[in-house]
Structure formats: C-alpha cells, structure tokens
Write an enzyme that holds these catalytic residues in place. Structure first.
Site, PDB file in Angstrom:
ATOM      1  N   HIS A  45     -50.903 -36.419 -55.517  1.00 31.96           N
ATOM      2  CA  HIS A  45     -51.542 -36.341 -56.829  1.00 31.96           C
ATOM      3  C   HIS A  45     -51.145 -37.498 -57.752  1.00 31.96           C
ATOM      4  CE1 HIS A  45     -53.338 -32.492 -55.950  1.00 31.96           C
ATOM      5  NE2 HIS A  45     -52.161 -31.969 -55.656  1.00 31.96           N
ATOM      6  N   GLU A 149     -50.363 -22.815 -48.921  1.00 31.68           N
ATOM      7  CA  GLU A 149     -51.173 -22.832 -50.138  1.00 31.68           C
ATOM      8  C   GLU A 149     -52.634 -22.483 -49.860  1.00 31.68           C
ATOM      9  OE1 GLU A 149     -50.621 -26.679 -51.886  1.00 31.68           O
ATOM     10  OE2 GLU A 149     -50.818 -27.729 -49.986  1.00 31.68           O
ATOM     11  N   ASP A 175     -52.621 -24.002 -55.711  1.00 34.83           N
ATOM     12  CA  ASP A 175     -53.645 -24.009 -54.667  1.00 34.83           C
ATOM     13  C   ASP A 175     -53.783 -22.647 -54.002  1.00 34.83           C
ATOM     14  OD1 ASP A 175     -54.203 -26.613 -55.190  1.00 34.83           O
ATOM     15  OD2 ASP A 175     -53.588 -27.402 -53.254  1.00 34.83           O
TER      16      ASP A 175
END
Length: 246
Positions: A45, A149, A175
């Site tokens: 990210h 996740e 997530d």
C-alpha cells in the site's frame, strides 16, 4: 546461540511493531532507536521499490531492527530477492489455503530446494559465508508470516496452521471484514479472529493482528494474539502533529 526474532515469534512473546510506508532509511533508523520489536515495510500500500528496499534493509540491520516486507501480487517471486537484501522475513497477503502457504514456505526456506541459492548478496555477507552456512542461517532466522484476510481462508485454518515452516498467521482485519461483508470492528469479525487464534493454539502457532489503536493490544493479547502491527510511520507522524496543534 543468540535468540533471533524468529525464535521470539515462535515462542509467542508479546511483540509490537508498525508498518513503514515512507521509503526513508531515517524512518527505519528512528523506529529502531525507539525500541520497536520489528517493522513491516508496506510495499502493498505504499510506493516502495526494490532499490529503496535495499537502503531500508541496510538501515534496519545497522540499528538492529528486524524488517519484514508485505507487497502486492499472488506470486512468490518477490520473496527471495528481499531476503537476499537481508530482510528478516515476509508477510504475504491473501493466503487462502494450505497450498498457498506451502508456496510461501517454498520461497523462504532453502531446505525445500526451490529457492534460488547464492550467498553473494548482503544476507550471505557478500560471499563471505559458505553455501551450507548461508542455507542454515537463512532457514533458521527467516520469518514466514501468512495473512488471513479472506472469508474462504477461515475454512482452511487448521491446514494452514499445521504447516511447520509457517511461523505465524497474521489477521488483516480490514480486508477480512470486507470479505465477510461485516463492519470493522464488529462482533462477527472478532469471532473470526478468535477462530484464527483457536486454530493456531491447537497447532502451537503464533497469531498476529493489525490494530490502529495501542489500547487494543492488551485486549487481544489476553485473547491469544502475540504479535501486533500498530498503525504506521505515517499514522504516528500525523497523530503527533495533530496533537501538537491541538
């Protein structure tokens, strides 16, 4: 023999770190001096490339801060180059089942005879280690974390946790809540995290969790989580700056 970060993970010590989203060696150096147990470079990210990872790894080793990487993609080709740079381990997103976890372990452990081998990078002391010594040291110290996740992964927890070369199951609550279609936080999400803890307890495996608030660390530690990634370097900076202006 010196206790390694992997030893501490597998002994299920309470360990606290953060994500690093800024590709600056100075950030890693500061976090090391602050006494964090580890940090995870968030290549998933944040815009952090291999050359920048080289400098971050150098800073982490200089200050004695174990560094792992998390990055995007379903493949595992990215793992070995980062371990070659001297990172302590990897946190792999969206591991869905035992086959996915085995692929991660294949990329981390030389003993599985699938990881490319050369002691020439930093991790092999630039050729200063013999091949047997490098293989042994890397397999003994490299940490393999797999992220839970996805709702479908909850049906494969026992099989994933049973894999000896997996060091830790790490829950990505944002997530996971999205995959489950529930709120974050919510009782349903907490119950799913408890399922991960229960499977790992049965297998003798460690559990990790992301938390945005350090107040959640003692709460989840009491429920069986032993490793925490709390916020990020950017979140720490923003909160401190906002508190200053308040």
């Amino acid at each position: 023999m010196t206790t390694t970060f992997r030893d501490r993970v597998r002994a299920r010590e309470l360990l606290v770190g953060t994500f690093v989203k800024t590709p600056s060696p100075h950030v890693v150096e500061i976090l090391g001096h602050a006494g964090l147990d580890f940090a995870v470079i968030d290549q998933e990210h944040a815009p952090i490339e291999l050359g920048q990872m080289d400098m971050l790894s150098l800073a982490g080793r200089a200050v004695g801060l174990p560094l792992l990487s998390r990055r995007w993609g379903k493949g595992t080709d990215w793992i070995a180059p980062l371990l070659d740079l001297g990172l302590t381990g990897v946190m792999v997103p969206h591991v869905l089942d035992a086959a996915g976890a085995e692929a991660v372990c294949d990329a981390v452990r030389f003993a599985r005879n699938k990881r490319g081998l050369s002691p020439s990078p930093r991790a092999g002391n630039y050729g200063g280690m013999s091949i047997p010594a490098y293989r042994e040291a890397s397999d003994r110290t490299s940490v393999a974390m797999v992220q839970i996740e996805d709702e479908s992964a909850l049906e494969h927890l026992d099989a994933i946790a049973a894999i000896e070369d997996v060091d830790l199951l790490f829950v990505g609550p944002a997530d996971l809540s999205q995959s489950m279609g529930v709120a974050f936080p919510s009782p349903e999400l907490d119950a799913a995290i408890d399922r991960v803890v229960a499977a790992c307890r049965t297998a003798g495996r460690a559990v990790g969790l992301f938390v945005g608030d350090p107040a959640q660390i003692p709460v989840w530690h009491a429920r069986g989580v032993t490793l925490f990634v709390c916020g990020s370097d950017q979140a720490l900076l923003r909160k401190s700056a906002a508190a200053l202006m308040a």
